[in-house]
Scaffold this active site. Structure first.
Site, PDB file in Angstrom:
ATOM      1  N   HIS A 182       6.675   2.844  15.076  1.00 53.33           N
ATOM      2  CA  HIS A 182       5.946   3.688  14.123  1.00 53.33           C
ATOM      3  C   HIS A 182       4.495   3.829  14.568  1.00 53.33           C
ATOM      4  O   HIS A 182       3.650   3.013  14.240  1.00 53.33           O
ATOM      5  CB  HIS A 182       6.030   3.077  12.719  1.00 53.33           C
ATOM      6  CG  HIS A 182       5.495   3.963  11.637  1.00 53.33           C
ATOM      7  ND1 HIS A 182       5.890   3.830  10.325  1.00 53.33           N
ATOM      8  CD2 HIS A 182       4.609   4.986  11.644  1.00 53.33           C
ATOM      9  CE1 HIS A 182       5.268   4.724   9.579  1.00 53.33           C
ATOM     10  NE2 HIS A 182       4.470   5.439  10.375  1.00 53.33           N
ATOM     11  N   HIS A 241       6.370   0.497   6.457  1.00 50.76           N
ATOM     12  CA  HIS A 241       5.125  -0.241   6.167  1.00 50.76           C
ATOM     13  C   HIS A 241       5.122  -0.885   4.764  1.00 50.76           C
ATOM     14  O   HIS A 241       4.549  -0.369   3.826  1.00 50.76           O
ATOM     15  CB  HIS A 241       3.864   0.574   6.427  1.00 50.76           C
ATOM     16  CG  HIS A 241       3.857   2.007   6.015  1.00 50.76           C
ATOM     17  ND1 HIS A 241       4.168   2.438   4.749  1.00 50.76           N
ATOM     18  CD2 HIS A 241       3.516   3.114   6.721  1.00 50.76           C
ATOM     19  CE1 HIS A 241       4.033   3.759   4.692  1.00 50.76           C
ATOM     20  NE2 HIS A 241       3.647   4.190   5.869  1.00 50.76           N
ATOM     21  N   ALA A 274       2.237   2.544   0.276  1.00 43.73           N
ATOM     22  CA  ALA A 274       2.880   3.806  -0.116  1.00 43.73           C
ATOM     23  C   ALA A 274       4.280   3.586  -0.682  1.00 43.73           C
ATOM     24  O   ALA A 274       5.242   4.244  -0.295  1.00 43.73           O
ATOM     25  CB  ALA A 274       2.910   4.784   1.062  1.00 43.73           C
ATOM     26  N   ARG A 278       8.374  -7.031 -14.406  1.00 42.71           N
ATOM     27  CA  ARG A 278       9.370  -6.369 -15.253  1.00 42.71           C
ATOM     28  C   ARG A 278       9.984  -5.140 -14.580  1.00 42.71           C
ATOM     29  O   ARG A 278      10.933  -4.584 -15.103  1.00 42.71           O
ATOM     30  CB  ARG A 278       8.735  -5.977 -16.595  1.00 42.71           C
ATOM     31  CG  ARG A 278       8.557  -7.174 -17.527  1.00 42.71           C
ATOM     32  CD  ARG A 278       8.201  -6.753 -18.944  1.00 42.71           C
ATOM     33  NE  ARG A 278       6.830  -6.233 -19.024  1.00 42.71           N
ATOM     34  CZ  ARG A 278       5.771  -7.002 -19.255  1.00 42.71           C
ATOM     35  NH1 ARG A 278       5.922  -8.315 -19.402  1.00 42.71           N
ATOM     36  NH2 ARG A 278       4.560  -6.484 -19.330  1.00 42.71           N
ATOM     37  N   ASP A 313       1.228   1.931  13.215  1.00 43.11           N
ATOM     38  CA  ASP A 313       0.925   3.113  12.403  1.00 43.11           C
ATOM     39  C   ASP A 313      -0.401   3.723  12.870  1.00 43.11           C
ATOM     40  O   ASP A 313      -1.141   4.328  12.091  1.00 43.11           O
ATOM     41  CB  ASP A 313       0.871   2.766  10.914  1.00 43.11           C
ATOM     42  CG  ASP A 313       1.002   3.995  10.003  1.00 43.11           C
ATOM     43  OD1 ASP A 313       1.498   5.032  10.477  1.00 43.11           O
ATOM     44  OD2 ASP A 313       0.598   3.924   8.832  1.00 43.11           O
ATOM     45  N   LEU A 316      -6.187   4.887   2.833  1.00 43.63           N
ATOM     46  CA  LEU A 316      -5.897   4.483   4.205  1.00 43.63           C
ATOM     47  C   LEU A 316      -5.078   5.562   4.896  1.00 43.63           C
ATOM     48  O   LEU A 316      -4.117   6.095   4.334  1.00 43.63           O
ATOM     49  CB  LEU A 316      -5.144   3.149   4.225  1.00 43.63           C
ATOM     50  CG  LEU A 316      -6.000   1.906   3.951  1.00 43.63           C
ATOM     51  CD1 LEU A 316      -5.122   0.697   3.678  1.00 43.63           C
ATOM     52  CD2 LEU A 316      -6.949   1.628   5.113  1.00 43.63           C
ATOM     53  N   ALA A 317      -5.467   5.902   6.117  1.00 40.94           N
ATOM     54  CA  ALA A 317      -4.811   6.972   6.878  1.00 40.94           C
ATOM     55  C   ALA A 317      -4.345   6.424   8.216  1.00 40.94           C
ATOM     56  O   ALA A 317      -4.967   6.631   9.253  1.00 40.94           O
ATOM     57  CB  ALA A 317      -5.778   8.136   7.073  1.00 40.94           C
ATOM     58  N   GLY A 318      -3.246   5.690   8.175  1.00 38.28           N
ATOM     59  CA  GLY A 318      -2.804   5.030   9.388  1.00 38.28           C
ATOM     60  C   GLY A 318      -3.764   3.907   9.751  1.00 38.28           C
ATOM     61  O   GLY A 318      -4.470   3.368   8.892  1.00 38.28           O
TER      62      GLY A 318
END
Length: 387
Positions: free
Chosen positions: A66, A220, A224, A231, A277, A310-312
């Protein structure tokens, strides 16, 4: 025994095998691993070319299942040149094979990327080998889109992928978007593609059902996806409570390092795969970059959108192994498996790659005690040399 190709010998190294580390042995290879023997038996192979690795570790080559980009290139650039540049860049970090990952963008951009990846699979690269594609999106849930562009999100559609079944190795999807799990069922019946739950707001029961239907991997972990609540255990709970494999971005930013050992305790050391990533800024300095058509700010070892999502990452696999080793009870050969044999098993290539064994591809990484890479060998060819 007839060996026509040049034969090499790695000498003066500590060889990392699946279950132990051996010293005072010589590793013989051409495009495949030929033998492991005592130094005194080297005359068994006349005209062998010795390579002195100076006491460093000789490891199976790292496999990244990835990764979006590195070295200023991204898979979504959609060109063979971009794939080749990523290939050469990651070889410097010990990676010998990888799956370029796509993004949630328009159909033609995704197809252009897949076409470039397909060419990369066939091309004789001087870097890491392109194994296929990781299709991350567009079959995701907007709530957990992360750095993906919501306007291109769509429901899982088998017709979307049918012309690229020979390229796609993993698909990340949100199963709650799949009507009656039809896409999961059809894909599992007709292909060997690994289905991975990610960018998903599935409930625990929806995720468990999807896993029963054919999802076998988690994208990951923690990032995400619906979190684990006492619960409503969510996607995280379903991954923890089943025998799926899962990915971890071990940069100590995406997931707190104090959780690394807990994840291993729950999932076991055979079910965890370290990934990067990484986006195009991997291996470059801080600054402004782009991911999936969106502005990304790289600072303090993290990559984020303007809204701080977070972007990669800008992680490399050698650093990921060091981070996991520093923050868990794993020994070195166990930590190395998380980037070698484990990812190879996920995508079904462990008969050829993922460990140092006679007959397997000569994918080899040489590093020192600080995980600095000194030599990367891809199917017997030197892709990076800093000995």
């Amino acid at each position: 025994m007839i060996l026509l190709k040049k034969i090499y010998a790695l000498i003066n190294g500590k060889i990392i095998l699946e279950n132990n580390i051996i010293e005072n042995k010589v590793l013989i290879f051409n495009e495949k691993i030929i033998d492991i023997l005592n130094p005194n038996d080297l005359d068994k192979y006349p005209n062998v070319i010795p390579i002195d690795v100076k006491g460093n570790y000789i490891s199976p080559g790292f496999i990244d299942i990835h990764i979006h980009g590195a070295g200023s290139s991204d898979a979504m650039d959609g060109t063979p040149e971009a794939i080749e540049n990523i290939s050469k860049t990651v070889a410097k970090t010990g990676t010998t094979s990888f799956l370029p990952a796509t993004m949630t963008m328009d159909k033609q951009s995704i197809y252009k990327a897949l076409d470039a990846i397909k060419k990369g699979m066939k091309n004789k690269t001087t870097g890491a080998k392109v194994l296929g594609a990781h299709l991350e999106g567009p079959f995701i849930n907007e709530k957990y889109k992360g750095a993906q562009d919501s306007k291109y999100i769509m429901k899982p559609d088998y017709d979307f992928i049918k012309d690229y079944l020979d390229v796609i190795k993993i698909i990340t999807l949100a199963p709650e978007m799949d009507n009656q799990y039809e896409f999961i069922t059809k894909t599992k019946e007709n292909t060997d593609i690994v289905l991975s739950i990610g960018h998903s707001n599935a409930t625990y029961s929806e995720a468990k059902k999807a896993i029963k239907k054919g999802i076998s991997h988690g994208t990951h972990l923690f990032n995400a996806m619906s979190p684990m609540h006492h619960r409503e255990p969510g996607v995280v709970g379903a991954i923890f409570n089943t025998n799926t494999t899962c990915e971890l971005i071990a940069d100590k930013i995406h997931v707190h390092p104090e959780l690394f050992q807990l994840i291993l305790n729950i999932k076991g050391k055979n079910n965890l795969v370290l990934i990067t990533d990484s986006m195009r800024a991997g291996g470059l300095k801080e600054g402004i970059y782009e991911l999936g058509g969106q502005k990304v700010i790289v600072k303090d070892n993290s990559a984020r959108l303007e809204n701080n999502t977070l972007a990669g990452s800008v992680l490399t696999l050698n650093k990921a192994v060091k981070n996991i080793l520093d923050n868990t009870k794993l020994n070195l050969n166990e930590a190395v498996k998380l980037v070698t044999l484990n990812p190879a098993k996920v995508i079904g290539i462990d008969d050829k790659k993922g460990s140092i064994a006679i007959g397997k591809n000569a994918d080899i990484t040489v590093f020192n005690k600080d995980f600095n890479i000194h030599l990367t060998i891809v199917e017997g060819n030197i892709a990076y040399n800093n000995l």
